[in-house]
Write an enzyme that holds these catalytic residues in place. Structure first.
Site, PDB file in Angstrom:
ATOM      1  N   LEU A 120       4.663  21.975  22.609  1.00 17.19           N
ATOM      2  CA  LEU A 120       5.624  20.890  22.381  1.00 17.19           C
ATOM      3  C   LEU A 120       6.485  20.652  23.617  1.00 17.19           C
ATOM      4  O   LEU A 120       6.776  21.574  24.371  1.00 17.19           O
ATOM      5  CB  LEU A 120       6.479  21.177  21.149  1.00 17.19           C
ATOM      6  N   HIS A 121       6.867  19.400  23.807  1.00 17.69           N
ATOM      7  CA  HIS A 121       7.691  19.036  24.961  1.00 17.69           C
ATOM      8  C   HIS A 121       8.399  17.721  24.673  1.00 17.69           C
ATOM      9  O   HIS A 121       7.815  16.808  24.105  1.00 17.69           O
ATOM     10  CB  HIS A 121       6.841  18.924  26.231  1.00 17.69           C
ATOM     11  N   PHE A 122       9.649  17.662  25.071  1.00 19.27           N
ATOM     12  CA  PHE A 122      10.413  16.420  24.978  1.00 19.27           C
ATOM     13  C   PHE A 122      10.095  15.549  26.184  1.00 19.27           C
ATOM     14  O   PHE A 122       9.974  16.043  27.302  1.00 19.27           O
ATOM     15  CB  PHE A 122      11.921  16.702  24.987  1.00 19.27           C
TER      16      PHE A 122
END
Ligand SMILES: [Zn+2]
Length: 153
Positions: A120-122
């Site tokens: 996951l990554h913003f």
């Protein structure tokens, strides 16, 4: 007619982008900055990369160091560190690139648009008044006025 320069797109278009085995967000523990990987920052819990295929200048990816696909897999201490790094990253972009606003988002799962769904990554995308003109709508092209190497520096 004006000329649009986006030379880093050619490797992507031609499929020549160097693809490493494994996850693009997983780095050795002792690596904290790497221009080739576009890694701007890494501490024990979080990391910040420039997006190699940005939607706008300064498009960052802010991720946990922990290889996790879902938010609920992160322990609270990692979640808090991730929010703190997001705050710092946005503050630095605001100071140096002077955007008028930001889009900050998280795509969880490939169906939601995540290109790297396993980690996951913003996305942090600075926005300026008039930054995306008709090109995006009519030609499926984004104009990025600064080369990514200059943004990295
Ligand atoms: Zn990973």
């Amino acid at each position: 007619m004006k000329t649009l320069w986006a030379p880093w797109r050619m490797a992507y278009i031609l499929g020549q982008e160097v693809r490493k085995d494994g996850c693009i967000f997983d780095f050795p523990d002792d690596l904290h900055l790497d221009k080739e990987a576009l890694l701007l920052f890494k501490d024990r819990q979080t990391e910040v990369l420039l997006n190699r295929f940005p939607y706008a200048n300064g498009h960052l990816l802010v991720a946990p160091v922990r290889h996790a696909a879902e938010l609920e897999e992160l322990p609270p201490v990692d979640s808090a560190a991730l929010m703190t790094t997001l705050q710092v990253a946005i503050g630095i972009l605001r100071k140096h690139l002077k955007p008028d606003g930001f889009n900050v988002g998280l795509n969880l799962g490939a169906i939601a648009g995540a290109g790297q769904a396993e980690h996951l990554h913003f996305h942090v995308v600075p926005r300026w008044q008039g930054d995306h003109n008709f090109m995006t709508v009519t030609a499926d092209i984004r104009t990025i006025p600064q080369h990514i190497n200059a943004t990295f520096e």
